[in-house]
Design an enzyme around this catalytic site. Structure first.
Site, mmCIF file in Angstrom:
data_model
loop_
_atom_site.group_PDB
_atom_site.id
_atom_site.type_symbol
_atom_site.label_atom_id
_atom_site.label_comp_id
_atom_site.label_asym_id
_atom_site.label_seq_id
_atom_site.Cartn_x
_atom_site.Cartn_y
_atom_site.Cartn_z
ATOM 1 N N TRP A 1 105.097 -44.753 43.034
ATOM 2 C CA TRP A 1 106.038 -45.801 43.467
ATOM 3 C C TRP A 1 107.455 -45.402 43.052
ATOM 4 C CZ3 TRP A 1 107.452 -50.455 40.160
ATOM 5 C CH2 TRP A 1 108.234 -51.364 40.874
ATOM 6 N N ASP B 1 98.807 -49.437 36.077
ATOM 7 C CA ASP B 1 99.726 -50.349 36.753
ATOM 8 C C ASP B 1 99.006 -51.001 37.939
ATOM 9 O OD1 ASP B 1 102.015 -51.711 37.403
ATOM 10 O OD2 ASP B 1 102.814 -50.097 38.645
ATOM 11 N N LYS C 1 101.928 -59.903 44.730
ATOM 12 C CA LYS C 1 101.243 -59.744 46.016
ATOM 13 C C LYS C 1 99.999 -60.623 46.104
ATOM 14 C CE LYS C 1 103.841 -56.092 45.396
ATOM 15 N NZ LYS C 1 104.965 -55.520 46.052
HETATM 16 C C1 LMR Z 1 107.108 -52.063 47.077
HETATM 17 O O1 LMR Z 1 106.606 -51.056 46.583
HETATM 18 O O2 LMR Z 1 107.593 -52.088 48.215
HETATM 19 C C2 LMR Z 1 107.104 -53.345 46.289
HETATM 20 O O3 LMR Z 1 106.440 -53.171 45.084
HETATM 21 C C3 LMR Z 1 108.434 -53.949 46.129
HETATM 22 C C4 LMR Z 1 109.312 -53.214 45.167
HETATM 23 O O4 LMR Z 1 109.777 -53.840 44.220
HETATM 24 O O5 LMR Z 1 109.564 -52.027 45.362
#
Ligand code: LMR
Length: 397
Positions: free
Chosen positions: A129, A210, A245
């Site tokens: 992420w 996570d 979510k």
């Molecule tokens: C995402 O990955 O799009 C979500 O978790 C929102 C974010 O805060 O990035």
């Protein structure tokens, strides 16, 4: 003070959300931020959340401070949800939960508590992420990227991942994703999780799991396998949990940091540090989201309603995966995207480059994160034809 302050580029995900919102083209397809959407592009308030909120408004008598570990009942309810009501992890008292401002807040606390305990660094499988590295680096940790997903093969490179984690030692942490890997959608199988646990037991590193999409892969119980099994077999595990979510509480900033330790004394000590770090930052979490979650999880009726709606959302995203893969086949892309139906959660990675993504955004009004992450919630029967035609133009160039 600020004469030399330069303007930073927008955030990779939130900046894209802003661009997409401003785009007035009728053909726009927004596959950006990880938010659940219905076919009309709406993100409705979940029924159980709505009912809990109404009940809370009637009950609330004060806005005085809530306890530092969060809304009353929230921590116990989250622990039961994550580990199971009759689990040893809960009944032994060796697990604690502290409510945090969203999953991001939990990650920041996790990073800081690791830094405070002299962690040498944290390894994360690539890609991960987009906000993991900034968050954990800001908490003082060195983040090392290790192989996880082979973008060319559209599959996990498990051998390379295992070879990398075999080099970690007791001063290291390893960032793992709970169910629904972000950005790839490619989760470790239960057998692969077992292997990772064997390596962790042998090498002594600390897993940080996570978890932002609990309930979006299979169901709440199956998705918790990685957490339940790791905390059953390993002495110390950190978990960061988001209610954004699965409870649809995005803007209420509701999450938790969870620690499963060796015994209740160790868990209490770690909790005291987490609360101390939070106190020196934002003092205590906002109460509202935690109170909603607690209200839902303490009511069998609301819990059932929430579980049913979550299962329906999960199914809807899964159906969107199939819709996209079938349409891609019909558009002449063969089985190029067929891996998407095997993956979990909201995301998958398309085999695109950053340039492809830019062309798709500028010329086709299709919004995709980074070098190909799509949110499957943005795919629907009305836009899938346009989407696969545009993709085939790019992929067959
Ligand atoms: C995402 O990955 O799009 C979500 O978790 C929102 C974010 O805060 O990035």
């Amino acid at each position: 003070m600020f004469v030399k302050t330069d303007l930073l580029p927008p955030d990779a995900i939130l900046g894209l959300t802003k661009l997409a919102a401003a785009d007035q083209r009728a053909e726009k397809v927004d596959l950006g931020v990880g938010v659940y959407k219905t076919v009309d592009g709406a993100t409705p308030i979940m029924r159980a959340v709505d009912l809990a909120e109404q009940a809370l408004i009637k009950q609330e008598k004060t806005k005085a401070y809530t306890p530092a570990d969060g809304a009353p009942g929230f921590g116990e309810a989250i622990l039961e949800l994550v580990f199971g009501a009759d689990s040893e992890q809960v009944s032994s008292g060796r697990t604690i939960a502290v409510q945090s401002p969203g999953g991001c807040g939990a990650l920041r606390l996790a990073g800081e508590v690791l830094t405070r305990n002299d962690a040498a660094g944290i390894s994360a499988g690539a890609p991960t992420w987009a906000n993991h590295k900034p968050l954990l680096t800001a908490a003082g940790l060195e983040v090392h990227m290790i192989p996880y997903y082979d973008t060319k093969a559209s599959a996990i490179d498990f051998d390379a991942f295992i070879a990398s984690i075999k080099k970690l030692g007791p001063a290291d942490a390893l960032l793992l994703h709970g169910a629904c890997h972000n950005p790839t959608g490619a989760d470790l199988s239960h057998a692969q999780i077992d292997t990772v646990i064997d390596v962790a037991a042998e090498r002594g590193f600390l897993p940080l799991i996570d978890t932002a999409y609990h309930g979006f892969a299979t169901d709440l119980e199956t998705d918790a396998y990685i957490i339940r099994e790791m905390t059953r077999r390993l002495p110390e595990v950190l978990i960061t949990y988001s209610c954004s979510k699965n409870f649809g509480l995005y803007r209420e900033r509701t999450g938790a940091i969870i620690f499963a330790g060796r015994n209740p004394d160790q868990a209490a000590a770690v909790k005291s540090h987490i609360i101390n770090i939070a106190r020196a930052s934002y003092s205590m979490p906002p109460a509202h989201g935690g109170a909603i979650v607690s209200e839902i999880l303490h009511s069998p009726e609301l819990t059932q309603s929430w579980r049913d709606e979550l299962a329906a959302m999960n199914l809807a995203v899964r159906n969107n995966r199939k819709l996209l893969v079938d349409a891609a086949r019909e558009a002449g892309l063969g089985n190029q995207l067929s891996y998407i139906t095997e993956q979990n959660g909201m995301f998958s990675l398309l085999p695109l480059t950053l340039d492809d993504v830019k062309v798709l955004r500028e010329e086709f009004a299709i919004y995709i994160v980074g070098a190909g992450r799509i949110n499957l919630c943005g795919v629907n029967a009305s836009n899938v034809g346009y989407l696969v035609q545009s993709l085939s133009t790019i992929l067959n160039r």
